[in-house]
Scaffold this motif. Structure first.
Motif, PDB file in Angstrom:
ATOM      1  N   LYS A  57      57.133 -23.276 -49.947  1.00 15.36           N
ATOM      2  CA  LYS A  57      58.221 -24.221 -50.272  1.00 15.36           C
ATOM      3  C   LYS A  57      59.527 -23.460 -50.501  1.00 15.36           C
ATOM      4  O   LYS A  57      60.602 -23.877 -50.058  1.00 15.36           O
ATOM      5  N   GLY A  58      59.424 -22.351 -51.222  1.00 16.39           N
ATOM      6  CA  GLY A  58      60.602 -21.531 -51.513  1.00 16.39           C
ATOM      7  C   GLY A  58      61.239 -21.008 -50.244  1.00 16.39           C
ATOM      8  O   GLY A  58      62.462 -21.010 -50.097  1.00 16.39           O
ATOM      9  N   LYS A  59      60.401 -20.563 -49.319  1.00 16.18           N
ATOM     10  CA  LYS A  59      60.908 -20.044 -48.033  1.00 16.18           C
ATOM     11  C   LYS A  59      61.641 -21.145 -47.263  1.00 16.18           C
ATOM     12  O   LYS A  59      62.740 -20.925 -46.744  1.00 16.18           O
ATOM     13  N   ALA A  60      61.040 -22.341 -47.239  1.00 19.87           N
ATOM     14  CA  ALA A  60      61.654 -23.467 -46.520  1.00 19.87           C
ATOM     15  C   ALA A  60      63.006 -23.825 -47.136  1.00 19.87           C
ATOM     16  O   ALA A  60      63.975 -24.115 -46.424  1.00 19.87           O
ATOM     17  N   LEU A  61      63.095 -23.778 -48.466  1.00 23.16           N
ATOM     18  CA  LEU A  61      64.358 -24.086 -49.143  1.00 23.16           C
ATOM     19  C   LEU A  61      65.393 -22.988 -48.904  1.00 23.16           C
ATOM     20  O   LEU A  61      66.576 -23.258 -48.676  1.00 23.16           O
ATOM     21  N   PHE A  62      64.935 -21.742 -48.966  1.00 19.80           N
ATOM     22  CA  PHE A  62      65.818 -20.576 -48.772  1.00 19.80           C
ATOM     23  C   PHE A  62      66.443 -20.597 -47.379  1.00 19.80           C
ATOM     24  O   PHE A  62      67.616 -20.279 -47.194  1.00 19.80           O
ATOM     25  N   GLU A  63      65.616 -20.994 -46.395  1.00 21.85           N
ATOM     26  CA  GLU A  63      66.080 -20.977 -45.000  1.00 21.85           C
ATOM     27  C   GLU A  63      66.621 -22.338 -44.551  1.00 21.85           C
ATOM     28  O   GLU A  63      67.084 -22.478 -43.430  1.00 21.85           O
ATOM     29  N   GLY A  64      66.540 -23.328 -45.428  1.00 25.23           N
ATOM     30  CA  GLY A  64      66.977 -24.673 -45.050  1.00 25.23           C
ATOM     31  C   GLY A  64      67.995 -25.240 -46.019  1.00 25.23           C
ATOM     32  O   GLY A  64      69.113 -24.745 -46.128  1.00 25.23           O
ATOM     33  N   GLY A  66      68.754 -25.016 -49.071  1.00 22.21           N
ATOM     34  CA  GLY A  66      69.492 -24.156 -49.999  1.00 22.21           C
ATOM     35  C   GLY A  66      70.618 -23.370 -49.347  1.00 22.21           C
ATOM     36  O   GLY A  66      71.522 -22.895 -50.030  1.00 22.21           O
ATOM     37  N   THR A  67      70.541 -23.164 -48.028  1.00 17.12           N
ATOM     38  CA  THR A  67      71.515 -22.387 -47.238  1.00 17.12           C
ATOM     39  C   THR A  67      71.596 -20.909 -47.653  1.00 17.12           C
ATOM     40  O   THR A  67      72.487 -20.187 -47.210  1.00 17.12           O
ATOM     41  N   CYS A  68      70.684 -20.456 -48.482  1.00 18.75           N
ATOM     42  CA  CYS A  68      70.747 -19.084 -49.011  1.00 18.75           C
ATOM     43  C   CYS A  68      70.735 -18.026 -47.905  1.00 18.75           C
ATOM     44  O   CYS A  68      71.420 -17.013 -47.997  1.00 18.75           O
ATOM     45  N   PHE A  69      69.932 -18.275 -46.856  1.00 19.75           N
ATOM     46  CA  PHE A  69      69.764 -17.276 -45.777  1.00 19.75           C
ATOM     47  C   PHE A  69      71.087 -16.950 -45.085  1.00 19.75           C
ATOM     48  O   PHE A  69      71.256 -15.849 -44.577  1.00 19.75           O
ATOM     49  N   ASN A  70      72.029 -17.886 -45.085  1.00 20.85           N
ATOM     50  CA  ASN A  70      73.316 -17.649 -44.425  1.00 20.85           C
ATOM     51  C   ASN A  70      73.965 -16.382 -44.936  1.00 20.85           C
ATOM     52  O   ASN A  70      74.586 -15.641 -44.182  1.00 20.85           O
ATOM     53  N   CYS A  71      73.863 -16.158 -46.222  1.00 20.35           N
ATOM     54  CA  CYS A  71      74.467 -14.969 -46.814  1.00 20.35           C
ATOM     55  C   CYS A  71      73.424 -13.891 -47.093  1.00 20.35           C
ATOM     56  O   CYS A  71      73.639 -12.722 -46.797  1.00 20.35           O
ATOM     57  N   LEU A 123      75.327 -23.532 -57.029  1.00 22.26           N
ATOM     58  CA  LEU A 123      74.590 -24.312 -56.029  1.00 22.26           C
ATOM     59  C   LEU A 123      73.710 -25.386 -56.664  1.00 22.26           C
ATOM     60  O   LEU A 123      73.097 -26.186 -55.972  1.00 22.26           O
ATOM     61  N   VAL A 124      73.633 -25.397 -58.003  1.00 20.54           N
ATOM     62  CA  VAL A 124      72.886 -26.430 -58.744  1.00 20.54           C
ATOM     63  C   VAL A 124      73.877 -27.189 -59.610  1.00 20.54           C
ATOM     64  O   VAL A 124      74.606 -26.543 -60.370  1.00 20.54           O
ATOM     65  N   PRO A 125      73.972 -28.504 -59.529  1.00 19.40           N
ATOM     66  CA  PRO A 125      73.107 -29.411 -58.757  1.00 19.40           C
ATOM     67  C   PRO A 125      73.683 -29.813 -57.401  1.00 19.40           C
ATOM     68  O   PRO A 125      73.071 -30.658 -56.731  1.00 19.40           O
ATOM     69  N   GLY A 126      74.810 -29.212 -56.965  1.00 16.71           N
ATOM     70  CA  GLY A 126      75.466 -29.654 -55.737  1.00 16.71           C
ATOM     71  C   GLY A 126      74.612 -29.543 -54.483  1.00 16.71           C
ATOM     72  O   GLY A 126      74.582 -30.451 -53.659  1.00 16.71           O
ATOM     73  N   THR A 127      73.908 -28.411 -54.342  1.00 15.77           N
ATOM     74  CA  THR A 127      73.145 -28.152 -53.117  1.00 15.77           C
ATOM     75  C   THR A 127      71.649 -28.348 -53.320  1.00 15.77           C
ATOM     76  O   THR A 127      70.961 -28.946 -52.490  1.00 15.77           O
ATOM     77  N   ILE A 128      71.131 -27.830 -54.439  1.00 17.56           N
ATOM     78  CA  ILE A 128      69.694 -27.945 -54.736  1.00 17.56           C
ATOM     79  C   ILE A 128      69.487 -28.379 -56.191  1.00 17.56           C
ATOM     80  O   ILE A 128      70.396 -28.240 -57.018  1.00 17.56           O
ATOM     81  N   GLU A 131      64.656 -27.615 -60.157  1.00 15.83           N
ATOM     82  CA  GLU A 131      63.285 -27.282 -59.768  1.00 15.83           C
ATOM     83  C   GLU A 131      63.269 -26.477 -58.463  1.00 15.83           C
ATOM     84  O   GLU A 131      62.503 -25.519 -58.312  1.00 15.83           O
ATOM     85  N   GLU A 132      64.135 -26.873 -57.522  1.00 14.91           N
ATOM     86  CA  GLU A 132      64.207 -26.142 -56.250  1.00 14.91           C
ATOM     87  C   GLU A 132      64.733 -24.721 -56.469  1.00 14.91           C
ATOM     88  O   GLU A 132      64.284 -23.779 -55.811  1.00 14.91           O
ATOM     89  N   ALA A 133      65.663 -24.560 -57.405  1.00 13.31           N
ATOM     90  CA  ALA A 133      66.194 -23.223 -57.697  1.00 13.31           C
ATOM     91  C   ALA A 133      65.080 -22.313 -58.208  1.00 13.31           C
ATOM     92  O   ALA A 133      64.927 -21.179 -57.757  1.00 13.31           O
ATOM     93  N   TRP A 134      64.272 -22.822 -59.152  1.00 13.05           N
ATOM     94  CA  TRP A 134      63.156 -22.014 -59.683  1.00 13.05           C
ATOM     95  C   TRP A 134      62.177 -21.663 -58.565  1.00 13.05           C
ATOM     96  O   TRP A 134      61.619 -20.563 -58.509  1.00 13.05           O
ATOM     97  N   THR A 135      61.949 -22.608 -57.654  1.00 13.19           N
ATOM     98  CA  THR A 135      61.022 -22.389 -56.535  1.00 13.19           C
ATOM     99  C   THR A 135      61.542 -21.271 -55.627  1.00 13.19           C
ATOM    100  O   THR A 135      60.782 -20.401 -55.195  1.00 13.19           O
ATOM    101  N   ILE A 136      62.863 -21.285 -55.375  1.00 11.03           N
ATOM    102  CA  ILE A 136      63.456 -20.249 -54.509  1.00 11.03           C
ATOM    103  C   ILE A 136      63.423 -18.886 -55.209  1.00 11.03           C
ATOM    104  O   ILE A 136      63.221 -17.860 -54.573  1.00 11.03           O
ATOM    105  N   ILE A 137      63.612 -18.871 -56.527  1.00 13.71           N
ATOM    106  CA  ILE A 137      63.589 -17.596 -57.265  1.00 13.71           C
ATOM    107  C   ILE A 137      62.252 -16.879 -57.032  1.00 13.71           C
ATOM    108  O   ILE A 137      62.219 -15.685 -56.748  1.00 13.71           O
TER     109      ILE A 137
END
Ligand code: HEC
Length: 150
Positions: A57-64, A66-71, A123-128, A131-137
């Motif tokens: 789930k974290g990987k999907a959010l990181f690459e989707g 959450g937009t984290c992968f962009n940077c 990025l919280v709560p605007g983007t994720i 709970e999603e932030a903890w998952t990505i961590i």
């Protein structure tokens, strides 16, 4: 006119490229949480258990979403396509020394509040969600295991 415009664009591009070439991470071992909030941040507990399902789930959010992968890059090394023009550079999550120095709550604080003066905005709560932030961590922590560093 067209010629001058091209020269202008070229100069701008070269400037960005030159900036990118010298950009590096700002000291990754120093916390980004202000002193008066540090104890509270460190005390926060990650409510998401680390298991295969949650890491996926974290990987999907990181690459989707959450937009984290962009940077931060899909490999977590801070070399994402948008990260290349940022100064300071995005965090390199393959660095195990960085992970050892930080509690989950400190990372959560930055995802929620941003890191002042850098491309890392809130990025919280605007983007994720929280709970999603903890998952990505948890997923970001896993990049360390792939490092040859340690
Ligand atoms: C627009 C680019 C950009 C995006 C998108 C981005 N980051 Fe960052 N991130 C950065 C930069 C730049 C830094 C380094 C900030 C610094 O050195 O203080 C950073 C640092 C961090 C840190 C390190 C905090 C610390 O204590 O040092 C964490 C954790 C982090 N980002 C998580 C995320 C997560 C999770 C996402 C997606 C939900 C994300 N970032 C999306 C640019 C970005």
């Amino acid at each position: 006119m067209g010629y001058l415009k091209t020269i202008g664009l070229l100069t701008a591009f070269m400037f960005i490229a030159a900036t990118a070439a010298v950009a590096e991470e700002r000291d990754p071992l120093k916390t980004r949480v202000p002193a008066d909030e540090l104890a509270d941040a460190k005390a926060m507990k990650n409510p998401i258990p680390v298991n295969d399902a949650n890491l996926a789930k974290g990987k999907a959010l990181f690459e989707g979403k959450g937009t984290c992968f962009n940077c931060h890059g899909k490999a977590g090394d801070g070399n994402g396509p948008a990260g290349a023009i940022l100064n300071p550079s995005p965090r390199n999550f393959t660095n195990c020394k960085f992970h050892k120095k930080r509690k989950d709550g400190e990372l959560f604080w930055v995802i929620k509040n941003g890191s002042a003066g850098t491309g890392m905005v809130s990025l919280v709560p605007g983007t994720i969600t929280e709970e999603e932030a903890w998952t990505i961590i948890n997923y970001e922590r896993a990049f360390c295991k792939k490092s040859a560093d340690e």
